[in-house]
Structures are given as structure tokens and as C-alpha cells.
Write an enzyme that holds these catalytic residues in place. Sequence first.
Site, PDB file in Angstrom:
ATOM      1  N   HIS A 156       0.853  -1.192   0.000  1.00 12.72           N
ATOM      2  CA  HIS A 156       0.000   0.000   0.000  1.00 12.72           C
ATOM      3  C   HIS A 156       0.889   1.242   0.000  1.00 12.72           C
ATOM      4  O   HIS A 156       2.027   1.208   0.475  1.00 12.72           O
ATOM      5  CB  HIS A 156      -0.911  -0.003   1.237  1.00 12.72           C
ATOM      6  CG  HIS A 156      -1.989   1.027   1.210  1.00 12.72           C
ATOM      7  ND1 HIS A 156      -1.826   2.281   1.749  1.00 12.72           N
ATOM      8  CD2 HIS A 156      -3.252   0.999   0.704  1.00 12.72           C
ATOM      9  CE1 HIS A 156      -2.939   2.975   1.576  1.00 12.72           C
ATOM     10  NE2 HIS A 156      -3.820   2.219   0.950  1.00 12.72           N
TER      11      HIS A 156
ATOM     12  N   ASP B 119      -7.913  -4.633  -0.462  1.00 13.92           N
ATOM     13  CA  ASP B 119      -8.372  -5.155  -1.745  1.00 13.92           C
ATOM     14  C   ASP B 119      -8.241  -6.666  -1.851  1.00 13.92           C
ATOM     15  O   ASP B 119      -9.030  -7.317  -2.539  1.00 13.92           O
ATOM     16  CB  ASP B 119      -7.606  -4.493  -2.892  1.00 13.92           C
ATOM     17  CG  ASP B 119      -7.939  -3.019  -3.023  1.00 13.92           C
ATOM     18  OD1 ASP B 119      -9.132  -2.685  -2.991  1.00 13.92           O
ATOM     19  OD2 ASP B 119      -7.010  -2.201  -3.149  1.00 13.92           O
TER      20      ASP B 119
END
Length: 463
Positions: A329, A388
Amino acid sequence: MYQGSDVLILKDLAELAQRNNTIKDEFYDAHDIKRGLRNSNGTGVAVGLTAIGSVHGYELIDNKKTPAEGRLFYRGIDIYDIVNGFQKEGRYGYEECVYLLLFGELPSKEQMERFNKLLYCSRQLPTGFIENAVFKTPSRNLMNMLQRCTLFLYSYDENPDDSGVENLVRQSIELTARFPVIISYSYQAKAHYFDKKSLFIHPPQKNLSTAENILHMIRPDNKYTKVEAEILDLCLVLHAEHGGGNNSTFAARVVSSSETDTYSAVAAAVGSLKGPKHGSANIKVHEMVLNIKENVSNIQDKGKLKDYLLKIIKKEAFDKKGLIYGMGHAVYTSSDPRALLLKKKAFELAVEKDALDEFNLYKNIEELTVELFKDIKGEDIAISANMDLYSGLVYEMLGIPPELYTPLFAAARVASWCAHRIEQIVSDRKIIRPAYKCVSENRHYIPLAERKDITKQGCCKAV
């Protein structure tokens, strides 16, 4: 469509555009340009202030980005406390988060009841909207449809341009209530007109939460279990806010700073979220997992799975971009709190769905990717699963089609976009106008008769 010589002309023009829009990397370094608004140490450039949400994924020690456990706050309240709070009481939490984000305070029981009533009343789309905005011009891409429908709502608003707080609050509540209805109906239209399936239009129900209504509207039989609704509600909560710097929220703030209308600002945010580098990452997770299943003979064999993940990292497999989607991320390093919370609930859903093998596949992808990155880059590397990875798993177990993944993200995030728009308008009246350094050389204007056809000679050079 272009044909014959027109195709060659278009190709020449594309090559010309490529040459004259390529700026060499050394120019960025020479002028100390913060590409992507990122500092050299990987942190984001500070461009504003917000009291709505904050994301903490690392610590700065001697100006060096140092890994840390991820934390996420909505109006100063830790996301763990928010989720544990409503889950402990056996409630749905998304509506409470919307109230918190928009108005800055947790609602009392009475305030929550009144707000839910407002949301229900606002879910009803204007007369003729479904027929004119959805069914007359269906789209294969639901984000495109959502963006168009957002702009279309402007025409049904009797006071669309008023930027007073009371009007902004009204528009924010209406958009938050209507987005789930729009994406559900847009999906049904797409399934009917493009996939040749039966058309099901189920109106939203008064006493159902946002998550329950979505499942009610997208499923032909309206049925869902309590665990299914709870985990979709959790997805909405965890997608609801992520600070002012994420691309779509920043887009909403930039456009809002021009003092345009709410629908234009929110439509810009929808357009941003559509991008594969932002909101559609869980679709890439879904596609990657399908590719893994096709190419790994025994997905329960960790050795074979690890070998194939290494091929993906080496750009030898899947889309050959070297990315394990759902891992890593821009802000979080050691952990993503959203992924940890969703992973826990995903296990519960996997038990109900008898899908523990599927859950373990995603879990193994997470663990093996961490091992591979440590093997390749050293033990000090910090990489973890992001939301995700597990939202893709959850949506798959819920039977939600991939084309709805990103629209669900938008339905969750729209209240936050509206909150940031209100904050931008109330607190910072200046239009956002950063500077770009021009690096092209000055040239003389050449009369038309003296110009050469540079598309054929290829004499243009990149600046």
C-alpha cells in the site's frame, strides 16, 4: 471508425503526440519535482488540512520512512473501536459512519433513527430518472454509468448550485442514499441489455440498512443471510473514508475549490475512482486469482503456489507487471487495519459458505508474498495485505459480479467525498492551483507555407 489512410494518419499523430509529451526523468530531478505529490522519502506532500479522517502507516525517524502498524481514524476515532462497537451491539455500522463523517459526531439513538428516516426518504429516485438516465442509455461499465447518473441528478435538483451548508448537507444525504440504488439498477440494466439476462427491479426497502438494501436489489430473489449483510456492511464501513490525500477525495476537493456544483465535484471523484491504480484494484485481485487457478495444478500446494507467485513478481506471468495485487500500500507498511478486520469477518463467511479452501488460498497468497519479498529484498522489507485482497474474496463469496466491485467502493465513499467537499468550502476558500514548471524551449512562430510535415520526417525531439 477510421479506415484506410485515416488509420495511418492517426498513427502518425499518435507518434507525434508521444514524442512531444515525453519529459525526460532527469528534468524532474533537476527541478526537484515531487512526482505524484510524493516526497523523496516516499511520504506524501502536505497540501491541506482535514479533521475528517487520518491514515497512519509508518513513522518518520531521521526523515526516513520507518514501518509501523497501520491505524485508521474517522473523526479521531480508531476504526477498530468503531467496528468493534457496532459489531458488539449486533448492529449495522455504515449509516453511523456516514453520520460521523458528515457531521463530526457520533449520533445518539434518536439522532440515528431520524437520520435513517432521511436516508430512506432520499433513496427514492426522481420521477423518470430510472427510465431516462439508466434504461435509455445502459452501459457495460457501471462506473461510467454512475458518473453520468451523478451529473444527470443536477437536472432534477431545484437548487443545484447553492453552496450554502444546508444545501450541501441535503445534497450529501441524497447522494449517499441514492448511490446504492443507482449502482444496483445500473447493474440490472447492464445484465439485461448486454448479458441478455432477465430484468429485475426491486425498490429499496424502508427498514433495511444500506448493505441489506444492496443485496436485496441486486439479487433476483432478494434473499441474503445475516452474515452476508454484516460483511457487506463492514466493507462499506472500511471503504468509507481514507484521508484527504487519496486520489478520488483529492479530486473532489480540487474541483470543489473552484466553487462548482456538488454533482460536478462528486462526478470527478467517481472518474478518479474508476482508475485501475485506485478503486478497481480488487478487480485485479479477482483476475489474478483466476489466473493462478488456471496455472497452478494444485493451489493447495504451497510450494507450487509460491513458485507461480515468484513468476508473477518476475514479470513472467499474469499481466507481467510484477505486482501481486492486494499486497502492499502507498501508506500502510506493516499492516492495513482494514484488511485485518475484513479478514476476520471473511473467515466467518467462508465457514457459512463452505469456502474455507478459497479463504486459505487468499491467506496463502498473503503469507507467501511476504516470504518472497523478504527473500528478494531482505528481512527489513515491510509489506502486508491491503483491503483489496480480502474485499475481492468477500465479493466473490457473496456472488457479487466483478463489474460491481468498484461501484460498491463508490457507494461506500460518496459520503466521505461530500464531507470533504463541505470542509473544503467552509474552511478553505482558495482555489487549489499548484504550479507546473515549463521546460520547453521558446520557439519562433513559422508561417503555414514554410512548415514541414514532421509526422513523416520524425524530427521532433522529446524535451
